[in-house]
Design a protein around this motif. Sequence first.
Motif, mmCIF file in Angstrom:
data_model
loop_
_atom_site.group_PDB
_atom_site.id
_atom_site.type_symbol
_atom_site.label_atom_id
_atom_site.label_comp_id
_atom_site.label_asym_id
_atom_site.label_seq_id
_atom_site.Cartn_x
_atom_site.Cartn_y
_atom_site.Cartn_z
ATOM 1 N N ALA A 1 2.652 -7.475 -6.567
ATOM 2 C CA ALA A 1 1.283 -6.963 -6.473
ATOM 3 C C ALA A 1 0.943 -5.980 -7.572
ATOM 4 O O ALA A 1 -0.232 -5.682 -7.803
ATOM 5 N N GLN B 1 -3.147 -6.577 -3.105
ATOM 6 C CA GLN B 1 -3.394 -7.657 -4.047
ATOM 7 C C GLN B 1 -2.985 -8.966 -3.402
ATOM 8 O O GLN B 1 -1.812 -9.174 -3.056
ATOM 9 N N SER C 1 1.244 -2.617 -1.778
ATOM 10 C CA SER C 1 2.228 -2.056 -2.690
ATOM 11 C C SER C 1 1.882 -0.610 -3.016
ATOM 12 O O SER C 1 0.859 -0.077 -2.593
ATOM 13 N N ARG D 1 -0.980 -8.676 -0.401
ATOM 14 C CA ARG D 1 0.285 -7.954 -0.557
ATOM 15 C C ARG D 1 0.013 -6.467 -0.776
ATOM 16 O O ARG D 1 -0.738 -6.099 -1.674
ATOM 17 N N SER E 1 5.472 -4.417 -2.447
ATOM 18 C CA SER E 1 5.527 -5.683 -3.173
ATOM 19 C C SER E 1 5.634 -5.445 -4.678
ATOM 20 O O SER E 1 4.860 -4.680 -5.262
#
Length: 597
Positions: free
Chosen positions: A298, A312, A317, A315, A295
């Motif tokens: 994020a 985050q 990442s 999400r 992501s």
Amino acid sequence: MRFGLLYEQQLPRPWTPGDDAALLAATLEQLAVADRIGLHRAWVGGRHFQEERSHSSAPVAVLAAASQRTDRLRLGLGPLALATAIRHPGVLAGEIATLDVLADGRVDLATSPCTVGAEVGAFGVDRGTAVAQWSEQLEVVARLLAERPFTGVDGRHVRMAPRAVVPAPAQAPHPPLWMACGRPEDVRVAAERGLGVLAHWLPEPQEAAEWVREYREVLGSDRCVPCGLVISPAFAVVLPLHVHEDEQEAIDRGIDGAQFDAYAREHYETFGDHRPGTSDLWAEFLERREDVGFSREAVRAEGGPLQLKLLQDGRASLRGAIGTPEQVRELVARYAEAGVDELVFVAQSGRTAPEHVLASLELFGSTVLPGFADAASRADAVPAAAIAAALARRPARPLADGGYAFGPMDEAAASGTDAPASSSSGPGPGPAAARPVPGGQPSSPAQTWRTDRVRTLRTAAQAHGTRALKTFVQRSDDRRLERTVGSSRGLAAVFSAMASRFEPEAAAGFTGDLRYELRGGDGGLRTWTVTCRLDGASAVASARPDPAVTIKLALADFVRLAAGELDPGKALLTGRLDLEGDFAVATRLGEMFGEVG
């Protein structure tokens, strides 16, 4: 703590003419900067057919150019996937040695088993034996580089006669050896084989600490039996890097490239279905990144400590060492505390602008590197006595045979497959297992190939005659063949050559007579008998009683069979050839006599 770089030569679509040249030029410029600012090592990977992810299919060429633009930077060849179908160890050893000479002894080698479908499918690698092929081939490469001369190998996956690699590498006995570890479990394999670790799976510092501890424990135990003649007890972690004084600018410049690098790796190694020349990996990355844990939203500039992996607002990442000098310095300190010897940064990735890569490297060199340059060495983390004991566990190499020599007419005696080649495929002896010698002891590789040389000198002369005969047969009709090769003198030459080709080992203990009844165009019958014994064969122009097999065919067709212009199986099925007697013996004629049977 030492620092390095890793280059995969990524080039996302769309492409324009000159892109590859610009990419190579940017790489060489960055390597010169890395040398100047004091980085320790730079790796250039070698991968094939992995569009956009890696346009680095000839890393030796790139590193050779880099060797002339750098003075101190160690040059890492790899990671390379080793398999006998991709790189013969004799060729690879020559490339490594030459590169090491050019670089004044600054080369390292990192390898791994070949398991990625792009290479497995293209080169025909047996995935089931990939690890065994890698381990055996790496052992042979190390021996080729270290031994003067190499005394030969007769292994399952690599067979090679004694040879001397020239030039010799600048480093003695050979350059340091590493393993590219794509999974945590690979660390144990690296330790058991005495290899440095190049950890690609992005471990956080606390996870790295656990594997560093286990790595050093295995290195110091009796489980360690090294591939090479030296041990490289170093643990390196690969991370994405982009440094800027402004955290948001560091993210904006570096995060897409870092996440594309990880996405492209997963595409080729985990989930991707790739259409050669068609798949647009960059477009797929932009479309799918959120769904597969990369992501963009994020990753935020919040000023806190850096983490490799983020979660985050639900999400997932990836981030890594992308941030300000202070953030990167703090992350490096955590890896140093974990016992990691080296951090290897991926700075050139995705579409990261080359000028941004250079700026990031310069800033890292001036703000982060100086704080770790004087850190205490961990070279003694594995006791010298344990390393010496591990090296003593290596199998003894075959002894040199002072009487061995090869000549200009030697044939192939090495195989890159699990099974030996069929001896009926051509005039040469083909690969074979070590042959027994008097007393029941297996012969050495040198003895094996010296025996093969006697055979191949004989068969080379036969092959020359066979090629001439084949050309003549292709240009002749039945009448001409009967007048020439089918004459009494011609048949005597053919059957004499056939008897000289006889391989008693291939006869599986068979002794007896083979009768050939050859019908001429005039209706006459010419009969020859080949007598097989345990020590050889002989041929006479007569019909002896009670042959084991009788072969009947036209005289002209026999000449075509002898020249390799007529397939015996097709001749049998079409009625041009008739067999009587022991069919099991008949099916072995090709193996027993090579081309004529």
